[in-house]
Design an enzyme around this catalytic site. Structure first.
Site, short mmCIF file in Angstrom:
data_model
loop_
_atom_site.label_atom_id
_atom_site.label_comp_id
_atom_site.label_asym_id
_atom_site.label_seq_id
_atom_site.Cartn_x
_atom_site.Cartn_y
_atom_site.Cartn_z
N ASP A 180 10.41 19.86 3.16
CA ASP A 180 10.96 21.24 3.20
C ASP A 180 11.03 21.77 1.62
O ASP A 180 11.12 22.99 0.94
CB ASP A 180 12.55 21.23 4.03
CG ASP A 180 12.24 21.12 5.31
OD1 ASP A 180 12.10 21.42 5.88
OD2 ASP A 180 12.45 19.90 5.67
N HIS A 200 16.75 18.50 8.98
CA HIS A 200 15.01 19.42 9.41
C HIS A 200 15.09 19.41 10.53
O HIS A 200 14.40 19.23 11.34
CB HIS A 200 14.39 18.07 8.61
CG HIS A 200 13.17 18.49 8.84
ND1 HIS A 200 12.52 19.04 8.56
CD2 HIS A 200 12.30 18.26 10.26
CE1 HIS A 200 10.95 19.41 8.53
NE2 HIS A 200 10.93 18.89 10.03
P1 NAX Z 1 1.50 12.52 16.47
O1 NAX Z 1 1.54 12.73 17.84
O2 NAX Z 1 -0.37 12.25 15.89
O3 NAX Z 1 1.28 10.91 16.16
C1 NAX Z 1 2.46 9.77 16.66
C2 NAX Z 1 2.36 8.78 17.34
O4 NAX Z 1 3.16 8.02 17.15
C3 NAX Z 1 0.91 8.56 18.23
O5 NAX Z 1 0.01 8.15 17.57
C4 NAX Z 1 2.35 7.90 19.41
O6 NAX Z 1 1.49 7.01 20.02
C5 NAX Z 1 3.22 7.74 18.37
N1 NAX Z 1 4.76 7.04 18.89
C6 NAX Z 1 5.21 7.06 20.65
N2 NAX Z 1 6.19 6.29 20.78
C7 NAX Z 1 5.62 5.63 19.40
C8 NAX Z 1 6.86 3.91 19.51
N3 NAX Z 1 8.09 4.48 19.95
N4 NAX Z 1 6.59 3.51 18.45
C9 NAX Z 1 5.51 3.46 17.91
N5 NAX Z 1 4.73 4.53 17.54
C10 NAX Z 1 5.10 5.52 18.72
O7 NAX Z 1 2.29 13.47 15.78
P2 NAX Z 1 2.55 13.77 14.16
O8 NAX Z 1 1.76 14.73 13.97
O9 NAX Z 1 1.59 12.05 13.38
O10 NAX Z 1 4.16 13.93 13.78
C11 NAX Z 1 4.64 12.14 13.96
C12 NAX Z 1 6.34 12.98 13.75
O11 NAX Z 1 6.93 13.79 12.54
C13 NAX Z 1 6.87 13.94 14.99
O12 NAX Z 1 8.00 13.22 15.09
C14 NAX Z 1 7.45 15.36 14.33
O13 NAX Z 1 7.90 16.12 14.98
C15 NAX Z 1 7.61 15.03 13.26
N6 NAX Z 1 7.11 15.72 11.82
C16 NAX Z 1 8.25 15.77 11.15
C17 NAX Z 1 8.26 15.86 10.24
C18 NAX Z 1 9.92 16.07 9.23
O14 NAX Z 1 9.57 17.03 7.81
N7 NAX Z 1 10.79 15.24 9.00
C19 NAX Z 1 7.67 16.96 9.62
C20 NAX Z 1 6.91 16.59 9.84
C21 NAX Z 1 6.56 16.26 11.87
O15 NAX Z 1 6.25 17.38 12.53
#
Ligand code: NAX
Length: 330
Positions: free
Chosen positions: A161, A189
């Site tokens: 952000d 966030h």
């Molecule tokens: P993806 O869905 O591409 O990847 C997430 C990965 O996490 C998947 O491979 C899934 O299998 C894995 N996963 C799920 N549960 C798990 C667990 N218990 N242990 C280990 N791995 C696990 O998502 P991606 O685009 O990489 O985003 C990841 C996270 O970042 C999401 O929650 C998203 O909302 C968050 N974000 C946060 C941001 C921030 O500024 N704080 C911005 C970007 C993003 O939106």
């Protein structure tokens, strides 16, 4: 000169899209330094182990000089063993028809388990950055279940952000984003965050004086930053990944070193009640960092507009914390 001993760095959600960009940035030396060898600990869930194996193959194929070993696993105990830094990116994504409450509950359970595993297996000096949403409350839960690790070693990411806000200011003022400093993100966030340009500088001058457009600040700048994530999804059909990885790298890079004398960074950290925010939630503040330790910037003047925004995002964080605690204690 003798080589530094390797840092053990965990990345969860390692088979996902943010990790795909993040792993290269970490491995290249951008975050921990180009003389710092690394052992990568990659965690994802069992059904993703095949995909994760492909990521490990690609890391090998990069022939990166700093990467000494890669541990790929679906077991948090293995992923967090003796680690120095953790990027907790993995989280349950929002599925169609899922209420915000259900999403929070699913993620709270994940971060409770990961907090417990960090408590048992990680170094007590580990620095933990939570990226997975809802990032602030996930970080709070993780810390709650890792009582042997100091609370200041947990943080939530609002750096994306901050970077987005800097880019918007730079575009408006027709300068480079590197010229923009002291940009603050307050609170959660989420769309209640408050991107506050009132203290920002552009080439050392007050940004508000250079831009001199209060209506733009309130009606364009603030909502554009708040809704930027949704705008990227609408355009890309996928959520921010390259920019999220860069922000996570920036966050950890500063945390392991320092902030420049003329700048600060925004991080979700434990509120001590500064600026009348609710103590004990993970609230994003402007912080400075010296020798790997953050401190909240004190003494800033807040307008009535800003105070109103801080109260709103603080209220949301308290509600999230209360809901999360109900799930954890159930
Ligand atoms: P993806 O869905 O591409 O990847 C997430 C990965 O996490 C998947 O491979 C899934 O299998 C894995 N996963 C799920 N549960 C798990 C667990 N218990 N242990 C280990 N791995 C696990 O998502 P991606 O685009 O990489 O985003 C990841 C996270 O970042 C999401 O929650 C998203 O909302 C968050 N974000 C946060 C941001 C921030 O500024 N704080 C911005 C970007 C993003 O939106």
């Amino acid at each position: 000169m003798s080589e530094k001993s390797p840092l053990r760095v965990a990345v969860t959600g390692a088979a996902g899209q943010i990790a795909y960009s993040l792993l290269y940035q970490i491995s290249s030396g951008y975050v921990f330094g180009d003389d710092q060898p690394l052992i990568l600990h990659l965690l994802d869930i069992t059904p993703m182990m095949g995909v994760l194996n492909g990521v490990v193959m690609e890391i090998q194929d990069c022939a990166l000089p700093l990467v000494r070993d890669v541990v790929a696993t679906d077991d948090p105990a293995v992923a967090f063993k003796d680690i120095d830094a953790a990027f907790l990116v993995g989280a349950m994504p929002r599925k169609e028809g899922m209420e915000r409450k259900d999403l929070l509950a699913a993620n709270v359970r994940i971060f409770k388990v990961q907090g417990q595993a960090l408590d048992t297996h990680a170094k007590k000096s580990v620095k933990v950055l939570v990226v997975g949403n809802p990032a602030n409350t996930n970080a709070l839960i993780c810390s709650h279940f890792a009582p042997s690790i100091p609370k200041e070693n947990f943080s939530a990411m609002t750096r994306l952000d901050q970077n987005r806000a800097k880019a918007q200011l730079a575009e408006k003022a027709k300068c480079d984003s590197v010229d923009v400093k002291k940009m603050t993100i307050w609170g959660n966030h989420s769309s209640t965050q408050f991107p506050d340009m009132s203290q920002a500088t552009i080439k050392g001058q007050a940004a508000s004086g250079i831009i001199n457009d209060e209506a733009w600040m309130r009606d364009v700048f603030v909502p554009t930053v708040q809704k930027r994530g949704a705008a990227v999804i609408a355009a890309r059909k996928l959520s921010s990944a390259m920019s999220a990885a860069k922000a996570a790298s920036d966050h950890m890079k500063n945390w392991f070193s320092c902030t420049p004398a003329d700048d600060w960074v925004s991080m979700g950290v434990f509120s001590d009640g500064s600026y009348d925010t609710p103590a004990g939630v993970m609230f994003s503040f402007p912080v400075t960092i010296q020798n790997g330790k953050w401190s909240i910037v004190q003494g800033l003047n807040l307008s009535d507009f800003a105070k109103e925004k801080l109260a709103l995002t603080g209220k949301e964080l308290c509600e999230e914390r209360d809901e999360a605690m109900v799930v954890c204690l159930a």
